[in-house]
Design a protein around this motif. Structure first.
Motif, short mmCIF file in Angstrom:
data_model
loop_
_atom_site.label_atom_id
_atom_site.label_comp_id
_atom_site.label_asym_id
_atom_site.label_seq_id
_atom_site.Cartn_x
_atom_site.Cartn_y
_atom_site.Cartn_z
N LEU A 57 34.02 46.72 41.77
CA LEU A 57 34.98 46.73 40.86
C LEU A 57 34.38 46.45 39.49
CD1 LEU A 57 38.09 46.99 40.14
CD2 LEU A 57 38.13 44.45 40.44
N SER A 110 34.76 46.92 34.98
CA SER A 110 35.82 46.71 34.03
C SER A 110 36.07 47.82 33.03
CB SER A 110 35.36 45.48 33.03
OG SER A 110 34.32 45.77 32.37
N ALA A 112 38.65 49.52 36.87
CA ALA A 112 39.78 48.91 36.65
C ALA A 112 40.39 49.28 35.31
CB ALA A 112 39.65 47.39 36.74
N ARG A 120 43.22 49.54 32.55
CA ARG A 120 44.60 48.62 32.08
C ARG A 120 45.64 49.43 31.37
NH1 ARG A 120 40.13 44.69 28.99
NH2 ARG A 120 39.19 46.67 28.88
N LYS A 149 41.38 52.81 39.26
CA LYS A 149 42.61 52.26 39.76
C LYS A 149 43.25 51.08 38.88
CE LYS A 149 42.23 51.91 44.90
NZ LYS A 149 42.21 51.12 46.13
N LEU A 193 45.03 47.91 37.30
CA LEU A 193 44.72 46.52 37.77
C LEU A 193 45.87 46.16 38.41
CD1 LEU A 193 43.88 44.47 34.28
CD2 LEU A 193 42.43 44.68 36.43
N LEU A 248 45.27 46.86 42.54
CA LEU A 248 44.02 46.43 43.18
C LEU A 248 44.69 45.48 44.46
CD1 LEU A 248 41.82 45.11 40.21
CD2 LEU A 248 41.65 47.42 41.52
N TRP A 274 42.80 39.15 38.08
CA TRP A 274 42.73 40.16 39.02
C TRP A 274 41.62 40.22 39.73
CZ3 TRP A 274 46.58 42.54 40.93
CH2 TRP A 274 47.78 42.56 40.14
#
Length: 232
Positions: free
Chosen positions: A63, A65, A91, A93, A109, A111, A114, A140
């Motif tokens: 995963l 950011s 991830a 946002r 995906k 957050l 997840l 998360w």
């Protein structure tokens, strides 16, 4: 870093070998901000030095950011990539999803979607975000990591002061923001990870620097492990 070695040395799966930082940029640097270049260079340093301990293997589920981190990991794991992975998940946002076409095993995906205990590694790179956003992201992260999953968090340090050429604009570093918002209770990135739920004593902080953006920039790198409630 023995706490990471102890948990991972038993694995017999092929592990990516890091022979050094990328000499030629893995993607078009004309489209990269200085912050992206610095973040990518710091992350490559971390993978080079701690690669055997971090132990990213072909079956890793990672995963990350943001797209810049995804591409850095994608290029650094090219030597072990096969039809199974490593899998990289960005991830999101809430902003528009990045274009990941052409990047094998890379998906996006939100957050909020997840799953718990799904990822072997989580790599979040910060620059100067709002501490509330940082904390939410780390919460998360620990939610999504598998027990004994490895977390890597990097944070570029921003020199506080007036922004050159910008009237009335001032830089405030992440640590100063954390101190202000927590009313003096939290002032270090390691403390934020503890507050997010990572186990005290299994968090390690290191200092790094880069000149990839044209000038020297310092950064903090934190490695942590999600606690395994079954085995401790």
């Amino acid at each position: 870093m023995a706490f990471i070695d102890e948990q991972l040395r038993r694995s017999s799966c092929p592990t990516v070998s890091y022979t050094g930082r990328t000499q030629q940029p893995p993607f078009n640097t004309a489209k990269m901000s200085n912050t992206d270049k610095e973040t990518s260079d710091i992350l490559q340093q971390v993978l080079q030095e701690y690669g055997s301990r971090i132990s990213i293997q072909y079956n890793a589920n990672i995963l990350v950011s943001d797209p810049n981190v995804a591409r850095t990991i994608y290029d650094q794991t090219a030597s072990i990539r096969n039809t199974f992975g490593p899998k990289i998940v960005i991830a999101s946002r809430g902003e528009a999803d990045p274009d990941v076409s052409g990047l094998e095993h890379v998906t996006v995906k939100s957050l909020e979607s997840l799953e718990m205990d799904q990822y072997t590694h989580a790599i979040f790179c910060l620059s100067n975000e709002d501490p509330k956003v940082v904390l939410k992201g780390l919460q998360w992260m620990i939610h999504a990591l598998q027990p004994k999953g490895i977390a890597i968090v990097t944070s570029l340090k921003v020199e506080a002061g007036k922004v050159e050429g910008e009237e009335g604009q001032f830089n405030v570093g992440l640590e100063e923001k954390m101190l202000f918002q927590s009313k003096g209770k939290i002032g270090k990135l390691t403390e934020v990870l503890e507050y997010a739920g990572f186990e005290r004593g299994k968090i390690r902080s290191h200092e790094r620097s880069t000149e990839a953006g044209g000038g020297k920039t310092d950064a903090e790198v934190v490695l942590a492990m999600k606690w395994d409630q079954l085995t401790g």
